[in-house]
Design a protein around this motif. Structure first.
Motif, PDB file in Angstrom:
ATOM      1  N   LEU A 125     -26.209  54.405 -64.666  1.00 13.25           N
ATOM      2  CA  LEU A 125     -24.934  53.736 -64.411  1.00 13.25           C
ATOM      3  C   LEU A 125     -25.088  52.224 -64.356  1.00 13.25           C
ATOM      4  CD1 LEU A 125     -23.501  56.238 -61.779  1.00 13.25           C
ATOM      5  CD2 LEU A 125     -22.812  55.997 -64.171  1.00 13.25           C
ATOM      6  N   LEU A 126     -26.188  51.744 -63.781  1.00 10.28           N
ATOM      7  CA  LEU A 126     -26.400  50.302 -63.749  1.00 10.28           C
ATOM      8  C   LEU A 126     -26.671  49.774 -65.153  1.00 10.28           C
ATOM      9  CD1 LEU A 126     -26.582  47.687 -62.214  1.00 10.28           C
ATOM     10  CD2 LEU A 126     -28.986  48.210 -61.668  1.00 10.28           C
ATOM     11  N   ALA A 127     -27.408  50.536 -65.950  1.00  6.16           N
ATOM     12  CA  ALA A 127     -27.643  50.115 -67.334  1.00  6.16           C
ATOM     13  C   ALA A 127     -26.321  49.982 -68.089  1.00  6.16           C
ATOM     14  CB  ALA A 127     -28.562  51.111 -68.027  1.00  6.16           C
ATOM     15  N   GLU A 128     -25.402  50.939 -67.861  1.00  5.51           N
ATOM     16  CA  GLU A 128     -24.092  50.864 -68.492  1.00  5.51           C
ATOM     17  C   GLU A 128     -23.318  49.632 -68.027  1.00  5.51           C
ATOM     18  OE1 GLU A 128     -20.777  52.357 -70.837  1.00  5.51           O
ATOM     19  OE2 GLU A 128     -22.938  52.718 -70.843  1.00  5.51           O
ATOM     20  N   ALA A 129     -23.370  49.367 -66.743  1.00  2.08           N
ATOM     21  CA  ALA A 129     -22.657  48.203 -66.208  1.00  2.08           C
ATOM     22  C   ALA A 129     -23.192  46.900 -66.782  1.00  2.08           C
ATOM     23  CB  ALA A 129     -22.761  48.195 -64.686  1.00  2.08           C
ATOM     24  N   LEU A 130     -24.507  46.871 -67.047  1.00  2.00           N
ATOM     25  CA  LEU A 130     -25.135  45.665 -67.580  1.00  2.00           C
ATOM     26  C   LEU A 130     -25.078  45.607 -69.111  1.00  2.00           C
ATOM     27  CD1 LEU A 130     -28.294  45.460 -65.310  1.00  2.00           C
ATOM     28  CD2 LEU A 130     -26.549  43.684 -65.513  1.00  2.00           C
ATOM     29  N   GLY A 131     -24.834  46.764 -69.741  1.00  2.45           N
ATOM     30  CA  GLY A 131     -24.864  46.809 -71.197  1.00  2.45           C
ATOM     31  C   GLY A 131     -26.267  46.737 -71.766  1.00  2.45           C
ATOM     32  N   VAL A 132     -27.232  47.361 -71.055  1.00  2.09           N
ATOM     33  CA  VAL A 132     -28.625  47.362 -71.514  1.00  2.09           C
ATOM     34  C   VAL A 132     -29.127  48.804 -71.567  1.00  2.09           C
ATOM     35  CG1 VAL A 132     -29.031  45.083 -70.513  1.00  2.09           C
ATOM     36  CG2 VAL A 132     -29.607  47.138 -69.179  1.00  2.09           C
ATOM     37  N   GLU A 133     -30.292  49.003 -72.172  1.00  2.00           N
ATOM     38  CA  GLU A 133     -30.934  50.310 -72.177  1.00  2.00           C
ATOM     39  C   GLU A 133     -31.512  50.601 -70.797  1.00  2.00           C
ATOM     40  OE1 GLU A 133     -30.996  52.491 -74.652  1.00  2.00           O
ATOM     41  OE2 GLU A 133     -29.842  51.171 -75.979  1.00  2.00           O
ATOM     42  N   ALA A 134     -31.442  51.869 -70.390  1.00  2.00           N
ATOM     43  CA  ALA A 134     -31.878  52.227 -69.042  1.00  2.00           C
ATOM     44  C   ALA A 134     -33.350  51.931 -68.805  1.00  2.00           C
ATOM     45  CB  ALA A 134     -31.581  53.704 -68.783  1.00  2.00           C
ATOM     46  N   HIS A 135     -34.182  52.062 -69.836  1.00  2.00           N
ATOM     47  CA  HIS A 135     -35.608  51.834 -69.628  1.00  2.00           C
ATOM     48  C   HIS A 135     -35.913  50.386 -69.264  1.00  2.00           C
ATOM     49  CE1 HIS A 135     -35.320  50.605 -73.927  1.00  2.00           C
ATOM     50  NE2 HIS A 135     -36.232  49.737 -73.563  1.00  2.00           N
ATOM     51  N   LEU A 179     -19.282  57.704 -68.099  1.00  2.00           N
ATOM     52  CA  LEU A 179     -19.598  56.951 -69.307  1.00  2.00           C
ATOM     53  C   LEU A 179     -18.648  57.272 -70.457  1.00  2.00           C
ATOM     54  CD1 LEU A 179     -23.508  57.243 -69.368  1.00  2.00           C
ATOM     55  CD2 LEU A 179     -22.077  55.520 -68.249  1.00  2.00           C
ATOM     56  N   GLY A 180     -18.056  58.479 -70.406  1.00  2.00           N
ATOM     57  CA  GLY A 180     -17.153  58.903 -71.468  1.00  2.00           C
ATOM     58  C   GLY A 180     -17.849  59.451 -72.683  1.00  2.00           C
ATOM     59  N   ARG A 181     -19.125  59.792 -72.559  1.00  2.00           N
ATOM     60  CA  ARG A 181     -19.876  60.289 -73.711  1.00  2.00           C
ATOM     61  C   ARG A 181     -21.037  61.154 -73.235  1.00  2.00           C
ATOM     62  NH1 ARG A 181     -21.373  54.898 -72.959  1.00  2.00           N
ATOM     63  NH2 ARG A 181     -23.624  54.605 -72.644  1.00  2.00           N
ATOM     64  N   ARG A 182     -21.556  61.937 -74.169  1.00  2.00           N
ATOM     65  CA  ARG A 182     -22.681  62.828 -73.881  1.00  2.00           C
ATOM     66  C   ARG A 182     -23.556  62.941 -75.128  1.00  2.00           C
ATOM     67  NH1 ARG A 182     -25.698  65.685 -70.130  1.00  2.00           N
ATOM     68  NH2 ARG A 182     -23.887  66.470 -69.010  1.00  2.00           N
ATOM     69  N   GLU A 183     -24.871  62.926 -74.944  1.00  2.00           N
ATOM     70  CA  GLU A 183     -25.801  63.160 -76.039  1.00  2.00           C
ATOM     71  C   GLU A 183     -25.976  64.667 -76.230  1.00  2.00           C
ATOM     72  OE1 GLU A 183     -27.413  60.760 -77.989  1.00  2.00           O
ATOM     73  OE2 GLU A 183     -26.055  59.373 -76.962  1.00  2.00           O
ATOM     74  N   PHE A 184     -25.918  65.113 -77.485  1.00  2.00           N
ATOM     75  CA  PHE A 184     -26.123  66.520 -77.817  1.00  2.00           C
ATOM     76  C   PHE A 184     -26.752  66.570 -79.196  1.00  2.00           C
ATOM     77  CE2 PHE A 184     -24.843  70.565 -79.718  1.00  2.00           C
ATOM     78  CZ  PHE A 184     -25.092  71.472 -78.696  1.00  2.00           C
ATOM     79  N   TRP A 185     -27.866  67.266 -79.304  1.00  2.22           N
ATOM     80  CA  TRP A 185     -28.583  67.389 -80.566  1.00  2.22           C
ATOM     81  C   TRP A 185     -28.915  66.015 -81.161  1.00  2.22           C
ATOM     82  CZ3 TRP A 185     -31.020  71.620 -81.796  1.00  2.22           C
ATOM     83  CH2 TRP A 185     -31.557  71.776 -83.067  1.00  2.22           C
ATOM     84  N   GLY A 186     -29.203  65.047 -80.287  1.00  2.00           N
ATOM     85  CA  GLY A 186     -29.536  63.709 -80.737  1.00  2.00           C
ATOM     86  C   GLY A 186     -28.359  62.896 -81.225  1.00  2.00           C
ATOM     87  N   LEU A 187     -27.150  63.427 -81.054  1.00  2.27           N
ATOM     88  CA  LEU A 187     -25.923  62.753 -81.484  1.00  2.27           C
ATOM     89  C   LEU A 187     -25.093  62.398 -80.255  1.00  2.27           C
ATOM     90  CD1 LEU A 187     -24.993  65.296 -84.314  1.00  2.27           C
ATOM     91  CD2 LEU A 187     -26.246  63.144 -84.598  1.00  2.27           C
TER      92      LEU A 187
END
Length: 289
Positions: free
Chosen positions: A30-40, A75-83
């Motif tokens: 969630l913080l990565a989303e707020a900052l607009g960066v990758e979580a790692h 987030l309004g989205r979900r990863e599934f099958w790499g998509l």
């Protein structure tokens, strides 16, 4: 500005107190989303300074997560099958267990160049249909859903993934209105993740599911099998002679659904287990009842 590490620490404490199982991970996403960066990046650079606007946005995310809104819904989205798939209130949140159906399709149809016709009942986000189409560049597909908003969401996902030219989505009540006129040849692959949870059990599910997944996509009647009773005659009618159907199952439902399928002239070809070892996908082919 506040360091990311401090915000994450406080958020994790709050989320743990609210009963969130993977509080630290969720806070980081969630913080990565707020900052607009990758979580790692937040793992590699824990002292990243968070501007006030991003901190305020993060606080809103944390409040929602503490109220047991799933991260994917926030987030309004979900990863599934790499998509990546958009979600809406009318769609089930795709889960890794459902990838078992895609894996089963790939085993049954090893020729990735085949011009397959694919049908997905209860398509929701379109994740099953679009994942399969992403693996078969010459395949085309039709997704059916009872909810107009789900059809719109699935269509948007097809556009996002560059698959709109090969995927069509329509409103429908399982196979009612399909077949013959407007459908053409039978389908080589039929997919479905129908509602299969016993209605009385739904309120006791985790809040992330019971409060935020649409009831229409969860509750399968008193014994969890109502959707299969409605669906299987349509599968038998629309499946090609050499076709295969792949149905998602709830735990312990394999024998009952296979028996219902047999009454419709379909026979079990295989059972496919998910990563937890639970029989999650029933693969059916035409046969004698």
């Amino acid at each position: 500005m506040t360091p990311a590490a401090a915000l994450l620490r406080d958020a994790a404490v709050r989320l743990e107190a609210a009963g969130v199982e993977e509080a630290r991970r969720d806070a980081r996403l969630l913080l990565a989303e707020a900052l607009g960066v990758e979580a790692h990046r937040l793992i590699l650079e824990p002292q990243t300074n968070v501007p006030p606007a991003a901190a305020d946005r993060f606080a809103g995310f944390v409040a929602a997560r503490a109220a047991r809104v799933p991260v994917s819904r926030i987030l309004g989205r979900r990863e599934f099958w790499g998509l990546t798939f958009r979600l809406s209130p009318a769609t089930l949140d795709p889960r890794p267990d459902s990838e078992t159906l895609v894996e089963a399709v790939l085993k049954a149809f090893p020729d990735r160049t085949a011009p397959l016709r694919v049908l997905d009942f209860g398509t929701g986000t379109g994740c099953l249909l679009l994942a399969v189409l992403s693996e078969y560049p010459n395949a085309t597909g039709l997704g059916i859903d009872k909810a107009e908003e789900a059809v719109a969401t699935a269509s948007a996902n097809a556009g996002d993934l560059g698959l709109a030219a090969r995927a069509e989505f329509r409103m429908g009540d399982w196979g009612q209105g399909l077949g013959g006129q407007g459908v053409g040849e039978p389908f080589d692959i039929i997919l479905s993740n129908p509602p299969y949870i016993e209605a009385a059990v739904v309120p006791a599910l985790a809040p992330e599911v019971a409060r935020h997944d649409p009831l229409l996509a969860l509750a399968g009647g008193a014994d969890g099998l109502d959707a299969y009773r409605r669906l299987l005659p349509d599968v038998a009618r629309l499946l090609a002679a050499q076709g295969h159907a792949f149905l998602e199952l709830g735990q312990g439902q394999a024998a009952d659904v296979a028996a219902l399928a047999q009454q419709c002239g379909l026979m079990q070809r295989a059972l496919h287990a998910d990563l937890a070892g639970i029989a999650r996908c029933l693969e059916l082919v035409p046969g004698s009842g």
